[in-house]
Design a protein around this motif. Structure first.
Motif, PDB file in Angstrom:
ATOM      1  N   PRO A 168     -23.409 -30.545 -41.797  1.00 15.48           N
ATOM      2  CA  PRO A 168     -23.318 -30.903 -43.215  1.00 15.48           C
ATOM      3  C   PRO A 168     -23.768 -29.758 -44.133  1.00 15.48           C
ATOM      4  O   PRO A 168     -23.163 -29.527 -45.182  1.00 15.48           O
ATOM      5  CB  PRO A 168     -24.228 -32.119 -43.354  1.00 15.48           C
ATOM      6  N   ILE A 169     -24.796 -29.023 -43.733  1.00 19.11           N
ATOM      7  CA  ILE A 169     -25.272 -27.912 -44.561  1.00 19.11           C
ATOM      8  C   ILE A 169     -24.213 -26.816 -44.649  1.00 19.11           C
ATOM      9  O   ILE A 169     -23.977 -26.248 -45.719  1.00 19.11           O
ATOM     10  CB  ILE A 169     -26.616 -27.358 -44.045  1.00 19.11           C
ATOM     11  N   GLU A 170     -23.536 -26.522 -43.549  1.00 21.79           N
ATOM     12  CA  GLU A 170     -22.469 -25.518 -43.586  1.00 21.79           C
ATOM     13  C   GLU A 170     -21.332 -25.970 -44.504  1.00 21.79           C
ATOM     14  O   GLU A 170     -20.774 -25.172 -45.253  1.00 21.79           O
ATOM     15  CB  GLU A 170     -21.941 -25.252 -42.174  1.00 21.79           C
ATOM     16  N   CYS A 171     -21.023 -27.247 -44.465  1.00 18.96           N
ATOM     17  CA  CYS A 171     -19.987 -27.789 -45.352  1.00 18.96           C
ATOM     18  C   CYS A 171     -20.421 -27.704 -46.806  1.00 18.96           C
ATOM     19  O   CYS A 171     -19.612 -27.402 -47.687  1.00 18.96           O
ATOM     20  CB  CYS A 171     -19.662 -29.234 -44.972  1.00 18.96           C
ATOM     21  N   GLU A 172     -21.699 -27.970 -47.071  1.00 17.04           N
ATOM     22  CA  GLU A 172     -22.215 -27.850 -48.436  1.00 17.04           C
ATOM     23  C   GLU A 172     -22.089 -26.410 -48.926  1.00 17.04           C
ATOM     24  O   GLU A 172     -21.705 -26.170 -50.073  1.00 17.04           O
ATOM     25  CB  GLU A 172     -23.682 -28.294 -48.495  1.00 17.04           C
ATOM     26  N   ARG A 173     -22.383 -25.463 -48.063  1.00 18.44           N
ATOM     27  CA  ARG A 173     -22.275 -24.057 -48.447  1.00 18.44           C
ATOM     28  C   ARG A 173     -20.833 -23.682 -48.741  1.00 18.44           C
ATOM     29  O   ARG A 173     -20.571 -22.918 -49.667  1.00 18.44           O
ATOM     30  CB  ARG A 173     -22.854 -23.172 -47.349  1.00 18.44           C
ATOM     31  N   LEU A 174     -19.893 -24.211 -47.961  1.00 19.12           N
ATOM     32  CA  LEU A 174     -18.478 -23.946 -48.221  1.00 19.12           C
ATOM     33  C   LEU A 174     -18.041 -24.538 -49.559  1.00 19.12           C
ATOM     34  O   LEU A 174     -17.151 -24.008 -50.218  1.00 19.12           O
ATOM     35  CB  LEU A 174     -17.610 -24.512 -47.096  1.00 19.12           C
ATOM     36  N   GLN A 175     -18.686 -25.636 -49.955  1.00 19.72           N
ATOM     37  CA  GLN A 175     -18.383 -26.268 -51.236  1.00 19.72           C
ATOM     38  C   GLN A 175     -19.200 -25.673 -52.374  1.00 19.72           C
ATOM     39  O   GLN A 175     -19.138 -26.146 -53.500  1.00 19.72           O
ATOM     40  CB  GLN A 175     -18.638 -27.779 -51.158  1.00 19.72           C
ATOM     41  N   THR A 176     -19.975 -24.670 -52.067  1.00 18.63           N
ATOM     42  CA  THR A 176     -20.823 -23.953 -53.032  1.00 18.63           C
ATOM     43  C   THR A 176     -21.842 -24.844 -53.736  1.00 18.63           C
ATOM     44  O   THR A 176     -22.106 -24.689 -54.927  1.00 18.63           O
ATOM     45  CB  THR A 176     -19.997 -23.159 -54.073  1.00 18.63           C
ATOM     46  N   VAL A 177     -22.412 -25.790 -52.987  1.00 17.69           N
ATOM     47  CA  VAL A 177     -23.532 -26.578 -53.515  1.00 17.69           C
ATOM     48  C   VAL A 177     -24.783 -26.208 -52.725  1.00 17.69           C
ATOM     49  O   VAL A 177     -24.708 -25.598 -51.655  1.00 17.69           O
ATOM     50  CB  VAL A 177     -23.268 -28.110 -53.455  1.00 17.69           C
ATOM     51  N   GLU A 178     -25.931 -26.576 -53.236  1.00 17.44           N
ATOM     52  CA  GLU A 178     -27.200 -26.235 -52.590  1.00 17.44           C
ATOM     53  C   GLU A 178     -27.326 -26.924 -51.234  1.00 17.44           C
ATOM     54  O   GLU A 178     -26.770 -28.001 -51.010  1.00 17.44           O
ATOM     55  CB  GLU A 178     -28.367 -26.677 -53.475  1.00 17.44           C
ATOM     56  N   ASP A 179     -28.073 -26.297 -50.333  1.00 15.46           N
ATOM     57  CA  ASP A 179     -28.359 -26.919 -49.037  1.00 15.46           C
ATOM     58  C   ASP A 179     -29.007 -28.283 -49.257  1.00 15.46           C
ATOM     59  O   ASP A 179     -29.871 -28.443 -50.125  1.00 15.46           O
ATOM     60  CB  ASP A 179     -29.311 -26.049 -48.218  1.00 15.46           C
ATOM     61  N   ASN A 180     -28.579 -29.264 -48.473  1.00 18.37           N
ATOM     62  CA  ASN A 180     -29.079 -30.643 -48.519  1.00 18.37           C
ATOM     63  C   ASN A 180     -28.778 -31.361 -49.833  1.00 18.37           C
ATOM     64  O   ASN A 180     -29.413 -32.363 -50.150  1.00 18.37           O
ATOM     65  CB  ASN A 180     -30.578 -30.694 -48.200  1.00 18.37           C
ATOM     66  N   PHE A 181     -27.808 -30.877 -50.566  1.00 18.56           N
ATOM     67  CA  PHE A 181     -27.399 -31.510 -51.821  1.00 18.56           C
ATOM     68  C   PHE A 181     -26.983 -32.963 -51.601  1.00 18.56           C
ATOM     69  O   PHE A 181     -27.218 -33.822 -52.443  1.00 18.56           O
ATOM     70  CB  PHE A 181     -26.248 -30.718 -52.433  1.00 18.56           C
ATOM     71  N   THR A 182     -26.366 -33.246 -50.448  1.00 18.97           N
ATOM     72  CA  THR A 182     -25.891 -34.599 -50.154  1.00 18.97           C
ATOM     73  C   THR A 182     -26.813 -35.350 -49.192  1.00 18.97           C
ATOM     74  O   THR A 182     -26.455 -36.422 -48.718  1.00 18.97           O
ATOM     75  CB  THR A 182     -24.478 -34.545 -49.543  1.00 18.97           C
ATOM     76  N   ALA A 183     -27.982 -34.812 -48.906  1.00 21.24           N
ATOM     77  CA  ALA A 183     -28.861 -35.406 -47.890  1.00 21.24           C
ATOM     78  C   ALA A 183     -29.507 -36.718 -48.332  1.00 21.24           C
ATOM     79  O   ALA A 183     -29.807 -37.568 -47.502  1.00 21.24           O
ATOM     80  CB  ALA A 183     -29.948 -34.417 -47.487  1.00 21.24           C
ATOM     81  N   PHE A 184     -29.714 -36.885 -49.623  1.00 26.00           N
ATOM     82  CA  PHE A 184     -30.399 -38.078 -50.113  1.00 26.00           C
ATOM     83  C   PHE A 184     -29.645 -38.693 -51.283  1.00 26.00           C
ATOM     84  O   PHE A 184     -28.970 -38.001 -52.024  1.00 26.00           O
ATOM     85  CB  PHE A 184     -31.833 -37.739 -50.549  1.00 26.00           C
TER      86      PHE A 184
END
Length: 75
Positions: free
Chosen positions: A14-30
């Motif tokens: 998920p963190i790699e996907c967030e980086r590909l989407q140019t959002v911060e690490d763990n942006f979708t974690a909570f």
């Protein structure tokens, strides 16, 4: 969400996907539930959230190009 290395499939985290989407690490974690409590989001839900989004940097690039083309067409 996955790619092959020497005939082995490796799933992106998920963190790699967030980086590909140019959002911060763990942006979708909570997230926040209906009781306004902070809850952890499952990885499958995070993949869905990221897969249904648009990459902000790509949208900015597209809009800048549209703006330039409109300016040039008006001249």
């Amino acid at each position: 969400r996955s790619y092959m290395i020497k005939n082995l499939i490796r799933k992106l985290t998920p963190i790699e996907c967030e980086r590909l989407q140019t959002v911060e690490d763990n942006f979708t974690a909570f997230g926040i539930d209906e009781k306004h409590q902070i809850v952890e989001i499952s990885n499958s839900a995070r993949y869905k959230l990221l897969g249904n989004g648009f990459t902000v940097d790509v949208i900015v690039h597209i809009l800048k190009n549209i703006k330039e083309r409109i300016k040039n067409a008006i001249r």
